[in-house]
Design a protein around this motif. Structure first.
Motif: not given
Ligand SMILES: NC(=O)c1ccc[n+]([C@@H]2O[C@H](COP(=O)([O-])OP(=O)(O)OC[C@H]3O[C@@H](n4cnc5c(N)ncnc54)[C@H](O)[C@@H]3O)[C@@H](O)[C@H]2O)c1
Length: 467
Positions: A4-13, A34-35, A37-46
């Motif tokens: 699955v690919t989701i377009f949009g990393a916002g409140y819904v995506g 920027e968004k 990268d922010t999610i990636r850092k969270v996922v990687n526990n950074e």
């Protein structure tokens, strides 16, 4: 397991992607690096900070990290998805119509990069017919002869409870006019949800269902808000009326809270959008037009209740505002009623002392209101701002921390006014407030404080009802 690919990393995506990743392989794509990268850092526990505040979302992203890919690279996003969900913004334009430019640019990107058979579903809230528009754009721009179908899968999650809403939805609405694709979508969801929650239909019905749901919920609120005004006038109590009708299962108890009006990223935008869509189709929905008008009127009514206590002059007045998000537990300030009230107060010379339980809501307020700099102060503690210079406390949203204020800490106020924009204080507390010489105002509960003028009502009936 599907790709699955989701377009949009916002409140819904983001919540949708994290939820789908329980059983599917998900790529979340957003051109905003920027968004991503922010999610990636969270996922990687950074980092522990996402760009959106959503309960349990960080944990869900980390739990399902092995199934989540994050990217701003369109080629990677469209490597080999079987399903694409478009969850980009559809903000209102100046006429109140949904602006489809982000949906259309997503469709163009899909057309230029799609290489394998795929079903494309629109999660964004859009005017009925948009799936056909997306279909045309993709068909026109497609570089190869790839088979694809386009449908609709509107989202009903509420900010603040998105993760739980996605896990246990009342229903999953989706529509596609291609029966084979509709079957595949059904199979996709049976991996995730209870079968009896699935609600397949035609594309157009699915698109309209989203607008209809939000318009109905907003109308319930406006209905109660107009009754609240009547309650204030005659001396009834809207909370009691709410309880009385809400126990009728045909009516249901939810979305009956009278308040200073509904806000947020969905109700104002979607009611306006469906009203406008209906007018353009020459079937005006006057009930929804009234819903919108009542919502504006109720906010003005509540604001007037504050201003009249100072004879219209707010110069050098200080107000505490608890809750700036359009509802509790969100940092989203889109169409927030507390923001509207704060701006009105500041425009008229007052200083506003703002507290919210969500730190991101305060940060967003600062970022989005540069012209008000110096006219407000932000706080991370609920009672820190109370002093003998405060003229009123305004309750802006329904967070439980605001339901039972520590009255001793409010005692120092210069003018002991409590304005309950969400009607959350109970009668016992209101009585306590009045005993301690506080003035309490809300929407539809004036009688709790002012009592009831029975003789006025009797005279009214004698005058108007005795033919
Ligand atoms: N927020 C809610 O509670 C909610 C609930 C139900 C439905 N909706 C609907 O869902 C849609 C998305 O809302 P949201 O609140 O998540 O918006 P949002 O603004 O939080 O997120 C939208 C994202 O889409 C990205 N984007 C823009 N163009 C793009 C493109 N071409 N490709 C990929 N990404 C792109 C933006 O960068 C942004 O991150 C809207 O139509 C909204 O009405 C929202």
């Amino acid at each position: 397991m599907s790709k699955v690919t989701i377009f949009g990393a916002g409140y819904v995506g983001v919540p949708t992607g994290a939820h789908f990743a329980r059983t599917h392989r998900v790529t979340i794509y957003d051109p905003d690096t920027e968004k991503i990268d922010t999610i990636r850092k969270v996922v990687n526990n950074e980092s522990d900070e996402l760009h959106i505040h959503e309960k349990d979302l960080i944990e869900l992203l980390r739990e399902n990290r092995q199934n989540i890919c994050l990217t701003s690279d369109i080629t990677q996003a469209l490597k080999d998805p079987e399903f694409i969900f478009i969850a980009v913004g559809t903000p209102p334009n100046e006429k109140g119509r949904a602006n489809l430019k982000y949906v259309c640019s997503a469709a163009e990107e899909i057309a230029s990069n799609l290489k394998n058979e795929c079903i494309i579903l629109n999660k964004s809230t859009v005017p009925p017919g948009t799936a056909y528009l997306v279909q045309n754009i993709i068909k026109k721009g497609l570089k190869s002869n790839v088979k694809f179908a386009v449908g609709s899968c509107p989202e009903f999650l509420a900010e603040g409870t998105a993760v739980e809403d996605l896990r246990t939805p009342d229903r999953i609405v989706y529509g596609c006019d291609d029966p084979e694709a509709l079957d595949k979508i059904t199979r996709f969801f049976t991996f995730l949800q209870r079968r009896d929650s699935l609600c397949p239909m035609t594309t157009l019905s699915s698109e309209l269902t989203k607008y209809a749901a939000n318009a109905m919920l907003a109308t319930k609120i406006s209905f109660m808000n107009s009754l609240a005004l009547l309650c204030d006038t005659i001396g009834a109590n809207i909370r009691e009326v709410q309880d009385g009708i809400g126990r009728d299962q045909r009516i249901g108890s939810k979305f009956l809270n009278a308040s200073m009006g509904y806000g947020g990223s969905c109700f104002p935008k979607d009611t306006q959008a469906i009203a406008e869509y209906a007018v353009l189709n020459e079937v005006p929905l006057s009930i929804i037009e009234s819903t919108i008008k009542i919502n504006h009127d109720t906010t003005r009514y509540f604001y007037k209740k504050i201003v009249e206590d100072f004879n219209g002059d707010l110069t050098n007045k200080n107000f505490v505002l608890w809750g700036i998000g359009f509802k509790a537990r969100t940092d989203d300030l889109r169409e927030s009623k507390p923001v509207e009230i704060a701006r009105n107060l500041m425009d008229n010379g007052a200083h506003v002392h703002i507290y919210d339980t969500v730190a991101g809501a305060l940060t967003n307020f600062k970022r989005e209101n540069p012209t008000y700099e110096g006219k407000y102060t932000l706080y991370n503690e609920q009672y820190e701002m109370f002093s003998n210079e405060i003229d009123g406390l305004i309750i802006g949203n329904e967070h439980e921390k605001f339901r039972n204020p520590d009255l001793e800490k409010l005692e120092s106020m210069r003018h002991k006014n409590v304005y309950d924009g969400k009607n959350i204080l109970n009668n016992f507390l209101i009585k306590n407030l009045t005993r301690l010489k506080f003035q309490y105002k809300s929407v539809g509960k004036d009688s709790v404080v002012n009592g009831l003028d029975r003789s006025k009502l009797v005279n009214f009936l004698l005058d108007k009802y005795m033919d």
